[in-house]
Design an enzyme around this catalytic site. Structure first.
Site, mmCIF file in Angstrom:
data_model
loop_
_atom_site.group_PDB
_atom_site.id
_atom_site.type_symbol
_atom_site.label_atom_id
_atom_site.label_comp_id
_atom_site.label_asym_id
_atom_site.label_seq_id
_atom_site.Cartn_x
_atom_site.Cartn_y
_atom_site.Cartn_z
ATOM 1 N N ASP A 125 0.712 -1.402 0.379
ATOM 2 C CA ASP A 125 0.219 0.435 -0.596
ATOM 3 C C ASP A 125 0.829 1.216 -0.267
ATOM 4 O OD1 ASP A 125 -2.575 1.589 -0.026
ATOM 5 O OD2 ASP A 125 -2.861 1.145 2.197
ATOM 6 N N HIS A 132 -3.638 14.403 1.195
ATOM 7 C CA HIS A 132 -4.213 13.342 2.147
ATOM 8 C C HIS A 132 -3.119 12.836 3.176
ATOM 9 C CE1 HIS A 132 -5.216 9.653 4.538
ATOM 10 N NE2 HIS A 132 -4.043 8.907 3.756
ATOM 11 N N GLU A 198 -10.600 3.657 3.414
ATOM 12 C CA GLU A 198 -9.771 4.584 2.819
ATOM 13 C C GLU A 198 -10.150 4.120 1.041
ATOM 14 O OE1 GLU A 198 -5.851 3.661 3.800
ATOM 15 O OE2 GLU A 198 -6.280 5.130 5.580
ATOM 16 N N GLU A 200 -9.126 3.716 -2.290
ATOM 17 C CA GLU A 200 -8.631 3.669 -2.858
ATOM 18 C C GLU A 200 -8.667 2.361 -4.465
ATOM 19 O OE1 GLU A 200 -4.852 2.225 -0.767
ATOM 20 O OE2 GLU A 200 -5.905 2.822 1.383
ATOM 21 N N ASP A 232 -8.925 0.027 1.780
ATOM 22 C CA ASP A 232 -8.277 -0.132 2.415
ATOM 23 C C ASP A 232 -8.849 0.330 4.020
ATOM 24 O OD1 ASP A 232 -5.906 -1.015 3.452
ATOM 25 O OD2 ASP A 232 -4.794 0.526 3.430
ATOM 26 N N THR A 348 -5.075 6.040 0.315
ATOM 27 C CA THR A 348 -6.324 7.303 0.306
ATOM 28 C C THR A 348 -5.827 7.922 -0.764
ATOM 29 O OG1 THR A 348 -6.399 6.730 2.600
ATOM 30 C CG2 THR A 348 -7.782 8.553 1.468
HETATM 31 MN MN MN Z 1 -4.491 2.030 2.764
#
Ligand code: MN
Length: 415
Positions: A125, A132, A198, A200, A232, A348
């Protein structure tokens, strides 16, 4: 308008237009999990299509289609998936094709169960949205110097956990863990009180590299098969207590939800846009050429149990400061290898305005600004029974290519 016109009826606003044709894994009451391609509100069963002669002369080993994951097809090289996609696109526009005369090849999406499309190997990740990272830095560190000194030089990331990546539609359970209550000097063990999403996107590796051999930004596109939406899930209170000094752990690894349809990079080609200017200049191995961001509209909705959904955020994948080629080049610059089925998530994706933030942490500004829902209630973080929906699509010149959605309901912690 597009020149491709199908004999199949496809809604104008369908994410799964003739320009998309994403790959996934589905099953029905009488079909075992196998590969399919989405078109409109239907799925083309690739096993049945192959038997009907749709892929004549392509020499696709039938076994790779009759699998509960895409890995074996991806392992043949992306060219094979592209041949399947091209063949389907042609035959969907040809009333005399094998596909047009094989009604049994089509399965309504409403009758199918979707499965995790890939066996995920390693999962990484990133933290690549400047909005963010700035918001988090303002809240938890220094409002004047929100970004850490490395942020504009390194696509910051961490290694996550693949075992808890699940397909959209599966519910998640609120995690329990160690937290440090406000004002306390020692931790408590309890259900997370700051459960968050999150927003993503993630890309999937479709070609392996060898240990010791970095992938350059120029080569990166050869290794990227396609993309999915990625939620996430994060437990902010667990994360806050545990993350020093090694970073995210149990506040992150309890679940991440992905959308079931993998959109190939080729389908996203018309939606490329330039990324933000990178200042200061990046080191040579992170330089790149061309427009490597993608204009993909994203939204997040929250639906309390039994109630309708309120959209709480609208963002866009084009805001990413670091693009996927830079992420992959950085990930492998030390010689780290990648394998088919690895998943690399963006971090994010927040936009510049307060209605475009990609997490409740930011939308509620760490719980200080409750977010109103249409039913009159408010949220600072996600409550039990809430269902979180994420959607994404790109649209230009009459072409629409979308990801469908990823959604999951939050169940209470185990007693
Ligand atoms: Mn994340």
């Amino acid at each position: 308008m597009s020149e491709l016109k199908s004999w199949l009826s496809i809604a104008e606003d369908s994410d799964f237009s003739i320009h998309n044709l994403p790959f996934g894994v589905f099953s029905t009451s009488d079909k075992s999990p196998r590969l399919g391609v989405a078109i409109g509100d239907q799925i083309i069963d690739l096993v049945s299509a192959d038997q009907a002669g749709v892929f004549a002369n392509l020499n696709i080993p039938p076994a790779v289609l009759d699998r509960p994951y895409l890995n074996d097809l991806m392992g043949l090289g992306k060219i094979v998936s592209l041949q399947i996609r091209n063949r389907l696109q042609k035959q969907l526009c040809d009333t005399k094709s094998a596909l047009a005369s094989s009604a049994a090849v089509f399965v309504p999406q409403a009758n199918a169960k979707m499965h995790l499309p890939v066996q995920v190997g390693d999962y990484t990740d990133f933290y690549s949205s400047i909005e963010h990272a700035t918001n988090v830095g303002k809240m938890f560190r220094d409002p004047e110097n929100a970004l850490l000194p490395n942020w504009k030089h390194i696509p910051v990331g961490y290694h996550g956990r693949a075992s808890s990546i699940i397909v959209g539609g599966e519910s998640i359970r609120r995690p329990k863990g160690q937290v440090l209550p406000k004002g306390a000097s020692s931790p408590s063990f309890r259900p997370s009180q700051r459960l968050d999403f999150e927003l993503e996107m993630a890309f999937i590796i479709g070609k392996e590299s060898s240990l010791g051999n970095p992938i350059s930004t120029r080569e990166a596109s050869n290794y990227i098969y396609g993309m999915v939406l990625f939620n996430d899930w994060s437990a902010r209170d667990i994360q806050k207590w545990e993350y020093v000094p090694l970073g995210p752990f149990l506040g992150k690894n309890f679940a991440s939800s992905i959308s079931p349809w993998v959109v190939l990079m080729e389908a996203l080609e018309p939606f490329r846009v330039s990324g933000p200017e990178q200042d200061p200049a990046v080191l040579p191995y992170l330089t790149y050429e061309g427009a490597q961001n993608y204009d993909i509209d994203l939204e997040v909705g929250i639906a309390p149990q039994g109630e309708s959904e309120t959209i709480v955020s609208r963002s866009n994948f084009k805001y990413m400061y670091w693009n996927m080629h830079q992420q992959l080049a950085h990930h492998t610059v030390n010689g780290c290898n990648v394998r088919v089925g690895d998943m690399l998530a963006s971090g994010t994706i927040s936009g510049p305005t307060s209605d475009s933030y990609g997490s409740m942490l930011e939308l509620s500004w760490s719980g200080s600004k409750p977010v109103p829902l249409d039913n009159g209630s408010t949220r600072t973080f996600i409550e039990d029974g809430d269902r979180v929906h994420m959607r994404g699509f790109a649209s230009k010149d009459g072409k629409r290519v979308g990801f469908g959605e990823v959604s999951a309901e939050v169940l209470p912690s185990l007693p």
